[in-house]
Design an enzyme around this catalytic site. Sequence first.
Site, PDB file in Angstrom:
ATOM      1  N   ARG A 145      93.820 -34.889 -27.648  1.00 37.34           N
ATOM      2  CA  ARG A 145      92.592 -34.133 -27.388  1.00 37.34           C
ATOM      3  C   ARG A 145      92.259 -33.149 -28.501  1.00 37.34           C
ATOM      4  O   ARG A 145      93.097 -32.345 -28.910  1.00 37.34           O
ATOM      5  CB  ARG A 145      92.725 -33.391 -26.059  1.00 37.34           C
ATOM      6  CG  ARG A 145      91.448 -32.748 -25.579  1.00 37.34           C
ATOM      7  CD  ARG A 145      91.604 -32.258 -24.172  1.00 37.34           C
ATOM      8  NE  ARG A 145      91.654 -33.358 -23.222  1.00 37.34           N
ATOM      9  CZ  ARG A 145      92.363 -33.319 -22.089  1.00 37.34           C
ATOM     10  NH1 ARG A 145      93.088 -32.266 -21.802  1.00 37.34           N
ATOM     11  NH2 ARG A 145      92.336 -34.336 -21.266  1.00 37.34           N
ATOM     12  N   ARG A 167     105.953 -22.620 -17.954  1.00 41.10           N
ATOM     13  CA  ARG A 167     105.078 -21.774 -18.764  1.00 41.10           C
ATOM     14  C   ARG A 167     103.680 -21.625 -18.167  1.00 41.10           C
ATOM     15  O   ARG A 167     103.134 -20.536 -18.086  1.00 41.10           O
ATOM     16  CB  ARG A 167     104.948 -22.365 -20.175  1.00 41.10           C
ATOM     17  CG  ARG A 167     104.104 -21.511 -21.106  1.00 41.10           C
ATOM     18  CD  ARG A 167     103.695 -22.289 -22.344  1.00 41.10           C
ATOM     19  NE  ARG A 167     102.585 -23.196 -22.078  1.00 41.10           N
ATOM     20  CZ  ARG A 167     102.266 -24.236 -22.839  1.00 41.10           C
ATOM     21  NH1 ARG A 167     102.994 -24.516 -23.888  1.00 41.10           N
ATOM     22  NH2 ARG A 167     101.235 -25.010 -22.528  1.00 41.10           N
ATOM     23  N   ASN A 202      91.652 -20.694 -24.909  1.00 40.36           N
ATOM     24  CA  ASN A 202      92.156 -21.328 -23.686  1.00 40.36           C
ATOM     25  C   ASN A 202      91.023 -21.578 -22.693  1.00 40.36           C
ATOM     26  O   ASN A 202      90.921 -22.650 -22.089  1.00 40.36           O
ATOM     27  CB  ASN A 202      93.211 -20.439 -23.012  1.00 40.36           C
ATOM     28  CG  ASN A 202      94.555 -20.477 -23.717  1.00 40.36           C
ATOM     29  OD1 ASN A 202      94.792 -21.306 -24.595  1.00 40.36           O
ATOM     30  ND2 ASN A 202      95.443 -19.576 -23.331  1.00 40.36           N
ATOM     31  N   ARG A 257     100.020 -34.910 -33.208  1.00 37.92           N
ATOM     32  CA  ARG A 257      99.227 -33.915 -33.927  1.00 37.92           C
ATOM     33  C   ARG A 257      99.909 -33.622 -35.260  1.00 37.92           C
ATOM     34  O   ARG A 257     101.133 -33.464 -35.322  1.00 37.92           O
ATOM     35  CB  ARG A 257      99.091 -32.610 -33.140  1.00 37.92           C
ATOM     36  CG  ARG A 257      98.397 -32.751 -31.787  1.00 37.92           C
ATOM     37  CD  ARG A 257      98.076 -31.388 -31.195  1.00 37.92           C
ATOM     38  NE  ARG A 257      97.773 -31.474 -29.779  1.00 37.92           N
ATOM     39  CZ  ARG A 257      96.590 -31.813 -29.280  1.00 37.92           C
ATOM     40  NH1 ARG A 257      95.607 -32.109 -30.095  1.00 37.92           N
ATOM     41  NH2 ARG A 257      96.398 -31.859 -27.967  1.00 37.92           N
ATOM     42  N   HIS A 260     107.037 -24.572 -25.547  1.00 42.03           N
ATOM     43  CA  HIS A 260     106.632 -25.974 -25.531  1.00 42.03           C
ATOM     44  C   HIS A 260     107.809 -26.914 -25.265  1.00 42.03           C
ATOM     45  O   HIS A 260     107.617 -28.117 -25.066  1.00 42.03           O
ATOM     46  CB  HIS A 260     105.977 -26.307 -26.880  1.00 42.03           C
ATOM     47  CG  HIS A 260     105.202 -27.573 -26.904  1.00 42.03           C
ATOM     48  ND1 HIS A 260     105.589 -28.664 -27.638  1.00 42.03           N
ATOM     49  CD2 HIS A 260     104.056 -27.939 -26.279  1.00 42.03           C
ATOM     50  CE1 HIS A 260     104.716 -29.642 -27.482  1.00 42.03           C
ATOM     51  NE2 HIS A 260     103.779 -29.234 -26.658  1.00 42.03           N
ATOM     52  N   HIS A 307     102.405 -39.883 -26.050  1.00 45.38           N
ATOM     53  CA  HIS A 307     102.705 -38.464 -26.209  1.00 45.38           C
ATOM     54  C   HIS A 307     104.137 -38.239 -26.686  1.00 45.38           C
ATOM     55  O   HIS A 307     104.492 -37.140 -27.103  1.00 45.38           O
ATOM     56  CB  HIS A 307     102.482 -37.748 -24.866  1.00 45.38           C
ATOM     57  CG  HIS A 307     102.546 -36.259 -24.938  1.00 45.38           C
ATOM     58  ND1 HIS A 307     103.570 -35.533 -24.376  1.00 45.38           N
ATOM     59  CD2 HIS A 307     101.712 -35.352 -25.512  1.00 45.38           C
ATOM     60  CE1 HIS A 307     103.372 -34.250 -24.591  1.00 45.38           C
ATOM     61  NE2 HIS A 307     102.256 -34.103 -25.271  1.00 45.38           N
ATOM     62  N   TYR A 337     105.652 -22.616 -32.108  1.00 45.48           N
ATOM     63  CA  TYR A 337     105.936 -23.279 -30.831  1.00 45.48           C
ATOM     64  C   TYR A 337     107.446 -23.406 -30.661  1.00 45.48           C
ATOM     65  O   TYR A 337     108.148 -23.754 -31.604  1.00 45.48           O
ATOM     66  CB  TYR A 337     105.354 -24.702 -30.802  1.00 45.48           C
ATOM     67  CG  TYR A 337     103.859 -24.833 -30.702  1.00 45.48           C
ATOM     68  CD1 TYR A 337     103.000 -23.788 -31.034  1.00 45.48           C
ATOM     69  CD2 TYR A 337     103.289 -26.024 -30.286  1.00 45.48           C
ATOM     70  CE1 TYR A 337     101.623 -23.927 -30.951  1.00 45.48           C
ATOM     71  CE2 TYR A 337     101.905 -26.181 -30.209  1.00 45.48           C
ATOM     72  CZ  TYR A 337     101.088 -25.132 -30.540  1.00 45.48           C
ATOM     73  OH  TYR A 337      99.722 -25.281 -30.465  1.00 45.48           O
TER      74      TYR A 337
END
Length: 700
Positions: A413, A572, A53, A383, A600, A443, A476
């Site tokens: 990213r 979160r 992180n 992803r 998520h 996204h 997730y």
Amino acid sequence: MNSIKASEQIRRSNYISRDLSWLRFNYRVLDLARNANTSLFDRMKFLAITSSNLDEFFMIRVGSLYNYIDFGKERVDYSGLRELPFRKKLLDLAHRFVGDQCQTYEEIKHDFDRHGFNICNVEDLTESEQTKAASYFKNTIYPLLTPMVYDSYHGFPLMMNQLLIFAVVTRTSEEEKQQSRTTFVQIPGNLTRFFEISRKNKIIFVPIEEIIRWNMDKLFRNVEIESVNLFRITRNGDFTLEESDDMDQDFVQEVKQKLKNRKKGRVVRMEVERTPSPYVMKMLKERWSIDNGNIFSIDRLIDLKALWQIIRHPHFANKIQRPPAPVPAPSLPPGAMDNIFEYLKHHDVLLHHPYNSIEPVVTLLEKAAEDPYVLGIKQTIYRLADNSRVTAALLKAAENGKHVSALLEVKARFDEERNLREGEKLEKAGCFVIYGISKYKTHTKMLMIIRKEGEKVTRYVHIGSGNYNESTSRTYTDISLLTTDDVYGHDVSEFFNVITGHSYPENYEYLITAPKDMRQQLIELIRQEARNAELGLSAGIVVKINSLEDKEVIDEFYAASQAGVQIRLIVRGICCLRPGREGLSENIQVSSIVGEYLEHARLFYFHNNGNPQVLGGSADIMVRSFERRIEALFYIVHEDLKRQATNILRYNLMDNQNSYIMREDGSYIKRQPAEDEPAFNMHRAFFHLSTDVEVETCLF
């Protein structure tokens, strides 16, 4: 601006700094690593997560700040601070965090030995073990090392981002002339971090940097080694400010070039072991235009992501707590997957991962690839997993002559290169591939399967909050919808036309999209609750998201609070809203859940005087979500599914084992069960949720 004035400025602001809020989030993750009641391997896992992180934080958030500082651009943080005072505040807190990280590592190290392993230096090995380490250096490490000298004859070498690097100062004697030189030795990233040695009932992990240090004289023969200094740099990985609205038509080449540029980004952090050579430090500070604020002295293992090698070691597989097996979704009974097309023609399905498996989605896609009646597949991809079944299904569909359209977001990213490779693979198979849209990041998560059924064509739609990634779906928490409802089908068809073509539909019935009007529609839903409260009608808002940062929406939450609306926010990570401030936000409570899974899912609940409106989807409440991303939220309209979604929020609000409460000053405290309140861990409860239990639709 001195630190007292800066702290006062921060306290007075009605908004919490995004970056300072993020550091508090990573402290909540570190808190899990500090928990002595958690297994050692889980504590190591959370400690490793704080390290990854922090790497991303420096690459992106601190990197973004330096885009302003280095190019003289003005920036005023939500805290009210300008660039340089904010930089000092941010780096001061980052230093404090790293100190607490080091202390946590020292605490958990004491338990290594009794769990059957340890991390040791070469000096701690027996003679026979040192012989093995020497052989490993000679045969594996030594051939890969490339010393790069820097002096008046040799230019400064390119230092790679986030690799361990030695700066070795050496001295030679040539008659009466003596000269010191610095040589850099970068440790290749494809070597495992630890050399493993098996002892009876124990595994010894030796950091390879210590093996290299032990053998440094093999790299520098016939010269005197003055000092050996281990360090690691983090470069600016944020290139968003370089993007323009009129990027070159060859968008893929533009992205590839920016990925190359990232490797040369300015240094924003240097981690270095204690007591480095002043000579080396002076040189590197001048070379990279950094100061002590950017330099982090580490008195333990540099880069705690190395712990993953131990956590994932097969020897300790039985010591890792595995999550329970997924349970059937209430709306997808056993046997429904046998003929998923037929079932979905008559039933909508809401999935809540990882408690419900992602298998229905992947299986639907795989069946569609083989089904002779399926005409086409359209999908957005952000992803993917390694060896992705999703990619394999799309390739199979194309081979079987179906029309396949895939939008792969090459600006996802740190997954840019992977998505480029996957896109090229799909193109070669005959798929129609779009590599994102230059101005926006796509996204949203959508899938549409077009199937001919007699004289009719049915659209099978999947839309959710999570990626099409079989691996992360097990760790997730996300929500998603499977449906053949014509309204969803029409809306999703229109949306695909927008993102793959040149279309501007006036409105959608079941979707709220960005950058079209998501912010404004959410604001209108908030204002409706405020109007209801002012009229004495029942009102309330519950929102579960990853991040809350958009000022316009925050201001609407403040106004609704002042109108008497009870607002419960489950955020979160970043939260820039300040809850519980007198005259501003007394009716707003903010909690954060950081537990066994990465939260998520995004869910929005508006009470609407007892007729709730509930939405899910991919968007957070952030400026980037509304203005720089293609996003979608979807209304959950089926009453049974609406109850399921509402119950997800109810369990989040009930949790008193994983939840933290945000205070008015932006700090967080661990929520403790009230007197006589039973312990409630939502991560456990969702795995035991009975499909027969009736739940209420309303939360107020």
